[in-house]
Design an enzyme around this catalytic site. Sequence first.
Site, mmCIF file in Angstrom:
data_model
loop_
_atom_site.group_PDB
_atom_site.id
_atom_site.type_symbol
_atom_site.label_atom_id
_atom_site.label_comp_id
_atom_site.label_asym_id
_atom_site.label_seq_id
_atom_site.Cartn_x
_atom_site.Cartn_y
_atom_site.Cartn_z
ATOM 1 C CE1 TYR A 161 -4.342 -1.537 0.834
ATOM 2 C CE2 TYR A 161 -2.878 -3.204 1.746
ATOM 3 C CZ TYR A 161 -4.137 -2.815 1.296
ATOM 4 O OH TYR A 161 -5.169 -3.716 1.310
ATOM 5 N N PRO A 218 -12.590 0.126 -1.042
ATOM 6 C CG PRO A 218 -11.688 0.083 -3.186
ATOM 7 C CD PRO A 218 -12.670 0.811 -2.341
ATOM 8 C CE LYS A 258 -11.116 -5.714 7.473
ATOM 9 N NZ LYS A 258 -10.215 -6.797 7.148
#
Length: 401
Positions: A203, A295, A299
Amino acid sequence: MIHRTQVGIVGAGPAGLLLGHLLHLNGIDSVIVEDRSREHVIDRVRAGVLEQGTVDLMTAMGVGRGVQHSGLRHEGLYISFLGQRHRINLAELTGGKAITVYGQNEVVRDLIEARAETGRPLLFEAEHVSVGGFDSSSPEIRFRHGGVDHALQCDFIAGCDGFHGICRPSIPSGSLTVHERQYPFAWLGILAEAAPSSDELVYTYHERGFALFSMRSPSMTRLYFQVPPDESIETWSDDAIWSEMLERMTTRDGWRPTVGRIIQKAVTPMRSFVATPMRHGRLFLAGDSAHIVPPTGAKGLNLAASDVLVLARALKEYFTDGRTEWLDRYPEVCARRVWKAQRFSWWMTSTLHRFPDENAFDYHRQIADLDYLTGSRAAMTSLAEQYVGLPAEVSFESAGL
Ligand code: APR
Ligand code: PHB
């Protein structure tokens, strides 16, 4: 034609299919009514991160063979900013829990196969689907299938028809409260024929905006980056997409995604949405029909799975000994988890994206947030336990597994 079943399920996404199988394992009849084709439902490209509890649930249900065989278990993930990747050891921080990367379309394919093996009805390409009679003892799903009009009388209806379905809008306005937040950005996502250059997700927070490195298989990379909310995919050539991906993701140590042929690309809007209560009379909403998360926390599918686990327990107790306690508690029990997942997804989104109205203060605050997150064991533990999934509300045994 008039038919009868115990639970009529609208929608053959993860929520409807998981619920149908949980009911089957408890000897409860259901009919699943889906308006799209089998191919469309399987081929839709969606997210692909399963929490530990979702994998455990599928395994306990006897539908975990695919995920055990082809799922990629990840015991950590990276947070990247200022050109450096920082690993968060999910397994070490959560007593051995992990996430598994396994495409939602694979999950759906496995569940459709399992449904076929049970011989219970799963009707694709149903037209003009409508639901009603929630306040009566026999609510109905009406639809046209194979050129014939059908009325399916049910003890209960499960609205598992996603965000754009018909179940939620069939609840009289005034009986439902909607909580919503739109984000001032969307994700441009691609699937590329390229071996993943990292074993774990990355990320990235970058000056030019968020980016995410993920994968689907040892030969398939899945990547995303933040774009303006109304961006058209047509304005992005494949070369421009790769150039932007590399600009945002390349780290100072030289790590970067492997470039390959792009085989799918799309822009997805981001929103947080919760409709409460998730029950109206004999209609129960589950999954995306009741709530949408951005997103970033991955989850969506996992929340659908936890809803239907609670619903299966409630329906099992009703059909076994007539008890309605868990049917009554369903909205409240689900809402607590939904709101925690909403909060986590909102937090991940806010921490990792650039907002159009932010100033230099916000930028430095966000960098400090990420610096704290990746430097503090307490902060990393908080992320890890939410990312791998909070404990289930009900035990598998109580849902008949
Ligand atoms: N009649 C019958 N079926 C319908 C109707 C209708 N009127 N409208 C929609 N459907 C079907 C859709 O075609 C889809 O197959 O309902 C299904 C809903 O599935 P999903 O959208 O996948 O929702 P859900 O099962 O709740 O799963 C949640 O899906 O959106 C992703 O990221 C999200 O992973 C999460 C998961
Ligand atoms: C994906 O692989 O599609 C994916 C992974 C992590 C996310 C969202 C999507 O947070």
